[in-house]
Scaffold this motif. Sequence first.
Motif, PDB file in Angstrom:
ATOM      1  N   SER A  39       0.806  -8.680   1.802  1.00 22.90           N
ATOM      2  CA  SER A  39       1.214  -7.946  -0.139  1.00 22.90           C
ATOM      3  C   SER A  39       1.911  -6.919   0.397  1.00 22.90           C
ATOM      4  O   SER A  39       2.188  -6.626   1.098  1.00 22.90           O
ATOM      5  CB  SER A  39      -0.359  -8.370  -0.474  1.00 22.90           C
ATOM      6  OG  SER A  39      -1.028  -7.392  -0.119  1.00 22.90           O
ATOM      7  N   GLN A  40       2.132  -7.161  -1.087  1.00 17.39           N
ATOM      8  CA  GLN A  40       3.163  -5.675  -1.352  1.00 17.39           C
ATOM      9  C   GLN A  40       1.886  -3.919  -0.355  1.00 17.39           C
ATOM     10  O   GLN A  40       3.217  -3.308  -0.273  1.00 17.39           O
ATOM     11  CB  GLN A  40       3.148  -5.662  -2.166  1.00 17.39           C
ATOM     12  CG  GLN A  40       4.694  -6.709  -3.334  1.00 17.39           C
ATOM     13  CD  GLN A  40       4.907  -6.129  -4.432  1.00 17.39           C
ATOM     14  OE1 GLN A  40       3.908  -5.331  -5.096  1.00 17.39           O
ATOM     15  NE2 GLN A  40       5.683  -6.889  -5.040  1.00 17.39           N
ATOM     16  N   THR A  41       0.635  -4.610  -0.643  1.00 15.74           N
ATOM     17  CA  THR A  41       0.312  -3.049  -0.139  1.00 15.74           C
ATOM     18  C   THR A  41      -0.305  -3.488   2.043  1.00 15.74           C
ATOM     19  O   THR A  41      -0.555  -3.019   2.097  1.00 15.74           O
ATOM     20  CB  THR A  41      -0.763  -3.092  -0.108  1.00 15.74           C
ATOM     21  OG1 THR A  41      -2.090  -4.151   0.046  1.00 15.74           O
ATOM     22  CG2 THR A  41      -0.895  -3.673  -1.981  1.00 15.74           C
ATOM     23  N   GLY A  42       0.735  -4.402   2.060  1.00 19.29           N
ATOM     24  CA  GLY A  42       0.609  -4.446   4.110  1.00 19.29           C
ATOM     25  C   GLY A  42      -0.603  -4.939   3.350  1.00 19.29           C
ATOM     26  O   GLY A  42      -0.243  -5.084   5.633  1.00 19.29           O
ATOM     27  N   GLU A  43      -1.964  -6.152   3.249  1.00 15.92           N
ATOM     28  CA  GLU A  43      -2.872  -6.258   3.915  1.00 15.92           C
ATOM     29  C   GLU A  43      -2.253  -7.645   4.051  1.00 15.92           C
ATOM     30  O   GLU A  43      -1.343  -8.384   3.246  1.00 15.92           O
ATOM     31  CB  GLU A  43      -3.869  -6.708   2.589  1.00 15.92           C
ATOM     32  CG  GLU A  43      -5.126  -7.212   2.357  1.00 15.92           C
ATOM     33  CD  GLU A  43      -6.148  -7.381   0.905  1.00 15.92           C
ATOM     34  OE1 GLU A  43      -6.944  -8.163   1.739  1.00 15.92           O
ATOM     35  OE2 GLU A  43      -5.505  -6.873  -0.070  1.00 15.92           O
ATOM     36  N   GLN A  44      -2.690  -8.670   5.365  1.00 17.29           N
ATOM     37  CA  GLN A  44      -2.797  -9.859   5.136  1.00 17.29           C
ATOM     38  C   GLN A  44      -2.791 -10.724   4.274  1.00 17.29           C
ATOM     39  O   GLN A  44      -4.134 -10.330   4.171  1.00 17.29           O
ATOM     40  CB  GLN A  44      -3.531 -10.278   6.659  1.00 17.29           C
ATOM     41  CG  GLN A  44      -2.470 -10.116   8.141  1.00 17.29           C
ATOM     42  CD  GLN A  44      -1.202 -10.536   7.634  1.00 17.29           C
ATOM     43  OE1 GLN A  44      -0.289 -10.278   7.202  1.00 17.29           O
ATOM     44  NE2 GLN A  44      -1.240 -12.027   7.809  1.00 17.29           N
ATOM     45  N   LYS A  45      -2.394 -11.514   4.465  1.00 14.13           N
ATOM     46  CA  LYS A  45      -3.372 -12.840   2.650  1.00 14.13           C
ATOM     47  C   LYS A  45      -3.215 -14.182   3.452  1.00 14.13           C
ATOM     48  O   LYS A  45      -2.370 -14.300   4.223  1.00 14.13           O
ATOM     49  CB  LYS A  45      -3.057 -12.202   1.800  1.00 14.13           C
ATOM     50  CG  LYS A  45      -3.324 -10.947   0.778  1.00 14.13           C
ATOM     51  CD  LYS A  45      -2.974 -11.190  -0.381  1.00 14.13           C
ATOM     52  CE  LYS A  45      -3.401  -9.978  -1.093  1.00 14.13           C
ATOM     53  NZ  LYS A  45      -3.963 -10.534  -2.014  1.00 14.13           N
ATOM     54  N   GLU A  46      -3.417 -15.286   2.624  1.00 19.35           N
ATOM     55  CA  GLU A  46      -3.812 -16.531   3.382  1.00 19.35           C
ATOM     56  C   GLU A  46      -3.190 -17.118   1.977  1.00 19.35           C
ATOM     57  O   GLU A  46      -4.576 -16.645   1.345  1.00 19.35           O
ATOM     58  CB  GLU A  46      -4.927 -17.184   4.610  1.00 19.35           C
ATOM     59  CG  GLU A  46      -4.600 -18.373   4.635  1.00 19.35           C
ATOM     60  CD  GLU A  46      -5.226 -19.066   5.776  1.00 19.35           C
ATOM     61  OE1 GLU A  46      -4.682 -19.791   6.463  1.00 19.35           O
ATOM     62  OE2 GLU A  46      -6.629 -18.109   5.797  1.00 19.35           O
TER      63      GLU A  46
END
Length: 160
Positions: A39-46
Amino acid sequence: MFNKVILAGNLTRDPELRYLPSGSAVCNTAIATNRKFKSQTGEQKEEVCFVDITFFGRSAEIANQYLKRGSKILVEGRLKLDQWTDQSGAKRSKHSVSVDSLQMLDSKGQADHGNDDAPAYGEPRYSNDQQNMPPRQPQQKGSGNTSYPEIDINDDEIPF
């Protein structure tokens, strides 16, 4: 116009085979595909997408015989819009994929079907226009011949 869909993923439910009055086989199931991203915050998402799929003819019989919930497959087909009226009289619709060809991606050990005749990864695809399954060729273990599906797409067709 061009209407082609290619999906690789896992089946979300066991295939359901039925026969039309004409004798043609139809098999319904669904596939789940996923995409991992930051994500834009650098968090891994699926992100997971669930799509209903329908096989016809010999492909339907093969899907019913060899596939089960969790099976890894690659399908090629076309997108279609299904429309109906529900019990309360409201009009409903959904998109689904009408499958033209199927490739099973599970290896024999992962398939866990208990059937030595189940096609393994890297074997031919099964299309609606094939009357019979091709003869099975023995695979050599450790041969390292892993084939990946080819995608024939023109650079002008890519939207980014």
